[in-house]
Scaffold this motif. Sequence first.
Motif, PDB file in Angstrom:
ATOM      1  N   MET A 132      89.527  41.019   9.760  1.00  0.00           N
ATOM      2  CA  MET A 132      88.670  40.327  10.723  1.00  0.00           C
ATOM      3  C   MET A 132      88.034  41.354  11.641  1.00  0.00           C
ATOM      4  O   MET A 132      88.732  42.134  12.273  1.00  0.00           O
ATOM      5  N   GLN A 133      86.697  41.358  11.674  1.00  0.00           N
ATOM      6  CA  GLN A 133      86.033  42.365  12.496  1.00  0.00           C
ATOM      7  C   GLN A 133      85.459  41.734  13.759  1.00  0.00           C
ATOM      8  O   GLN A 133      84.742  40.747  13.708  1.00  0.00           O
ATOM      9  N   ILE A 134      85.816  42.335  14.899  1.00  0.00           N
ATOM     10  CA  ILE A 134      85.364  41.829  16.188  1.00  0.00           C
ATOM     11  C   ILE A 134      84.392  42.824  16.804  1.00  0.00           C
ATOM     12  O   ILE A 134      84.631  44.032  16.787  1.00  0.00           O
ATOM     13  N   LEU A 135      83.291  42.308  17.368  1.00  0.00           N
ATOM     14  CA  LEU A 135      82.402  43.144  18.172  1.00  0.00           C
ATOM     15  C   LEU A 135      82.674  42.818  19.637  1.00  0.00           C
ATOM     16  O   LEU A 135      82.518  41.680  20.069  1.00  0.00           O
ATOM     17  N   LEU A 136      83.114  43.837  20.374  1.00  0.00           N
ATOM     18  CA  LEU A 136      83.418  43.664  21.797  1.00  0.00           C
ATOM     19  C   LEU A 136      82.240  44.201  22.606  1.00  0.00           C
ATOM     20  O   LEU A 136      81.860  45.361  22.472  1.00  0.00           O
ATOM     21  N   VAL A 137      81.651  43.332  23.441  1.00  0.00           N
ATOM     22  CA  VAL A 137      80.488  43.720  24.253  1.00  0.00           C
ATOM     23  C   VAL A 137      80.933  43.681  25.707  1.00  0.00           C
ATOM     24  O   VAL A 137      81.074  42.611  26.305  1.00  0.00           O
ATOM     25  N   GLU A 138      81.198  44.854  26.267  1.00  0.00           N
ATOM     26  CA  GLU A 138      81.811  44.921  27.606  1.00  0.00           C
ATOM     27  C   GLU A 138      81.473  46.268  28.226  1.00  0.00           C
ATOM     28  O   GLU A 138      81.681  47.308  27.611  1.00  0.00           O
ATOM     29  N   ASP A 139      80.927  46.251  29.451  1.00  0.00           N
ATOM     30  CA  ASP A 139      80.529  47.511  30.092  1.00  0.00           C
ATOM     31  C   ASP A 139      81.636  48.081  30.990  1.00  0.00           C
ATOM     32  O   ASP A 139      81.522  49.210  31.463  1.00  0.00           O
ATOM     33  N   ASP A 140      82.687  47.324  31.233  1.00  0.00           N
ATOM     34  CA  ASP A 140      83.819  47.838  32.013  1.00  0.00           C
ATOM     35  C   ASP A 140      84.679  48.666  31.050  1.00  0.00           C
ATOM     36  O   ASP A 140      85.425  48.136  30.233  1.00  0.00           O
ATOM     37  N   GLN A 141      84.530  50.011  31.144  1.00  0.00           N
ATOM     38  CA  GLN A 141      85.146  50.871  30.123  1.00  0.00           C
ATOM     39  C   GLN A 141      86.675  50.767  30.064  1.00  0.00           C
ATOM     40  O   GLN A 141      87.231  50.650  28.969  1.00  0.00           O
ATOM     41  N   PRO A 142      87.374  50.807  31.211  1.00  0.00           N
ATOM     42  CA  PRO A 142      88.843  50.688  31.114  1.00  0.00           C
ATOM     43  C   PRO A 142      89.273  49.373  30.455  1.00  0.00           C
ATOM     44  O   PRO A 142      90.174  49.359  29.603  1.00  0.00           O
ATOM     45  N   LEU A 143      88.602  48.283  30.819  1.00  0.00           N
ATOM     46  CA  LEU A 143      88.941  46.992  30.214  1.00  0.00           C
ATOM     47  C   LEU A 143      88.647  47.026  28.707  1.00  0.00           C
ATOM     48  O   LEU A 143      89.454  46.576  27.889  1.00  0.00           O
ATOM     49  N   ALA A 144      87.484  47.579  28.348  1.00  0.00           N
ATOM     50  CA  ALA A 144      87.096  47.629  26.937  1.00  0.00           C
ATOM     51  C   ALA A 144      88.100  48.448  26.121  1.00  0.00           C
ATOM     52  O   ALA A 144      88.519  48.036  25.035  1.00  0.00           O
ATOM     53  N   GLN A 145      88.501  49.601  26.660  1.00  0.00           N
ATOM     54  CA  GLN A 145      89.445  50.445  25.914  1.00  0.00           C
ATOM     55  C   GLN A 145      90.788  49.740  25.768  1.00  0.00           C
ATOM     56  O   GLN A 145      91.434  49.802  24.715  1.00  0.00           O
ATOM     57  N   GLY A 146      91.217  49.063  26.837  1.00  0.00           N
ATOM     58  CA  GLY A 146      92.490  48.321  26.788  1.00  0.00           C
ATOM     59  C   GLY A 146      92.447  47.207  25.756  1.00  0.00           C
ATOM     60  O   GLY A 146      93.381  47.033  24.965  1.00  0.00           O
ATOM     61  N   LEU A 147      91.339  46.465  25.752  1.00  0.00           N
ATOM     62  CA  LEU A 147      91.201  45.356  24.794  1.00  0.00           C
ATOM     63  C   LEU A 147      91.142  45.881  23.363  1.00  0.00           C
ATOM     64  O   LEU A 147      91.749  45.321  22.456  1.00  0.00           O
ATOM     65  N   LYS A 148      90.411  46.989  23.193  1.00  0.00           N
ATOM     66  CA  LYS A 148      90.254  47.560  21.859  1.00  0.00           C
ATOM     67  C   LYS A 148      91.626  47.958  21.295  1.00  0.00           C
ATOM     68  O   LYS A 148      91.954  47.656  20.145  1.00  0.00           O
ATOM     69  N   ALA A 149      92.424  48.606  22.136  1.00  0.00           N
ATOM     70  CA  ALA A 149      93.756  49.033  21.690  1.00  0.00           C
ATOM     71  C   ALA A 149      94.641  47.822  21.397  1.00  0.00           C
ATOM     72  O   ALA A 149      95.319  47.768  20.369  1.00  0.00           O
ATOM     73  N   ALA A 150      94.609  46.834  22.293  1.00  0.00           N
ATOM     74  CA  ALA A 150      95.491  45.672  22.122  1.00  0.00           C
ATOM     75  C   ALA A 150      95.086  44.846  20.891  1.00  0.00           C
ATOM     76  O   ALA A 150      95.940  44.394  20.132  1.00  0.00           O
ATOM     77  N   LEU A 151      93.791  44.671  20.686  1.00  0.00           N
ATOM     78  CA  LEU A 151      93.333  43.895  19.528  1.00  0.00           C
ATOM     79  C   LEU A 151      93.589  44.655  18.231  1.00  0.00           C
ATOM     80  O   LEU A 151      93.887  44.057  17.200  1.00  0.00           O
ATOM     81  N   GLY A 152      93.480  45.982  18.307  1.00  0.00           N
ATOM     82  CA  GLY A 152      93.765  46.804  17.139  1.00  0.00           C
ATOM     83  C   GLY A 152      95.203  46.618  16.677  1.00  0.00           C
ATOM     84  O   GLY A 152      95.490  46.554  15.486  1.00  0.00           O
ATOM     85  N   ARG A 153      96.104  46.504  17.642  1.00  0.00           N
ATOM     86  CA  ARG A 153      97.523  46.291  17.295  1.00  0.00           C
ATOM     87  C   ARG A 153      97.733  44.921  16.660  1.00  0.00           C
ATOM     88  O   ARG A 153      98.722  44.688  15.988  1.00  0.00           O
ATOM     89  N   GLN A 154      96.799  43.994  16.884  1.00  0.00           N
ATOM     90  CA  GLN A 154      96.918  42.632  16.346  1.00  0.00           C
ATOM     91  C   GLN A 154      96.130  42.464  15.046  1.00  0.00           C
ATOM     92  O   GLN A 154      95.662  41.377  14.743  1.00  0.00           O
ATOM     93  N   HIS A 155      95.914  43.539  14.326  1.00  0.00           N
ATOM     94  CA  HIS A 155      95.287  43.442  13.012  1.00  0.00           C
ATOM     95  C   HIS A 155      93.821  43.029  13.055  1.00  0.00           C
ATOM     96  O   HIS A 155      93.337  42.381  12.146  1.00  0.00           O
ATOM     97  N   TYR A 156      93.135  43.387  14.132  1.00  0.00           N
ATOM     98  CA  TYR A 156      91.685  43.223  14.139  1.00  0.00           C
ATOM     99  C   TYR A 156      91.063  44.604  14.056  1.00  0.00           C
ATOM    100  O   TYR A 156      91.596  45.560  14.623  1.00  0.00           O
ATOM    101  N   SER A 157      89.921  44.710  13.368  1.00  0.00           N
ATOM    102  CA  SER A 157      89.154  45.936  13.509  1.00  0.00           C
ATOM    103  C   SER A 157      88.108  45.653  14.585  1.00  0.00           C
ATOM    104  O   SER A 157      87.446  44.618  14.566  1.00  0.00           O
ATOM    105  N   VAL A 158      88.034  46.525  15.585  1.00  0.00           N
ATOM    106  CA  VAL A 158      87.211  46.251  16.764  1.00  0.00           C
ATOM    107  C   VAL A 158      86.168  47.338  16.943  1.00  0.00           C
ATOM    108  O   VAL A 158      86.492  48.523  16.980  1.00  0.00           O
ATOM    109  N   ASN A 159      84.907  46.923  17.050  1.00  0.00           N
ATOM    110  CA  ASN A 159      83.845  47.846  17.421  1.00  0.00           C
ATOM    111  C   ASN A 159      83.369  47.477  18.821  1.00  0.00           C
ATOM    112  O   ASN A 159      83.322  46.309  19.175  1.00  0.00           O
TER     113      ASN A 159
END
Length: 219
Positions: free
Chosen positions: A1-28
């Motif tokens: 499942m590929q997710i596109l994350l559109v977020e300009d708050d970099q710390p939040l985006a990096q946190g979400l990317k890491a957390a979603l990655g651990r949940q078997h999503y590929s995140v761009n």
Amino acid sequence: MQILLVEDDQPLAQGLKAALGRQHYSVNHVDTGRACLHVVETEPPDIIILDIGLPDMSGLKVLESIRSRSPGLPVLLLTARDTLHDKVTGLDSGADDYLAKPFEMSELLARLRVLERRLGSVKSTQITIGPVVLDNSNQSVTCRGEPEELTRREYMLLKALMENAGRVMTRNTLETKLYSWGEEICSNTVEVHVHHLRKKLGTDFIRTVRGVGYKVNTT
Ligand code: CA
């Protein structure tokens, strides 16, 4: 499942990317509305998580553009504003769901599972095909009633194939479900994961469609 994350708050985006990655999503990740629309045009994801407050344009405007081109693409709106007006406007603009910041990761994951179930043919968190049962609520797989230990990528690959049972999936499509941008992909990476899955699930559960890709039959 590929997710596109559109977020300009970099710390939040990096946190979400890491957390979603651990949940078997590929995140761009992109941080502007324009970049989001470009990706939707060129490399459409399965689900979009879209922040309303973007630097170049309103997330609601982005959403309108997405809707005019890709009516069926699930969009989860994120916003700092938790007012009834924003919620109604967001849903009227065609958002599938809405989450106000700050939110719990578990809440986001639950909403994503609902959106995933609305996609395609899979209506429950559990998919059963032949001897194989895949449960997305706890990311477990059993074969003939026996639990199978799968790596993260093996699970993601199996899930993509089982969600699209009966359809041939190309290697290229499968790679996008397994890897985010910038991750190193070897040329035979999908083949290697299929090889390992066959050792665990039997040789004929995943079929090779020569020159095209792979499929799992519906029964
Ligand atoms: Ca923002």
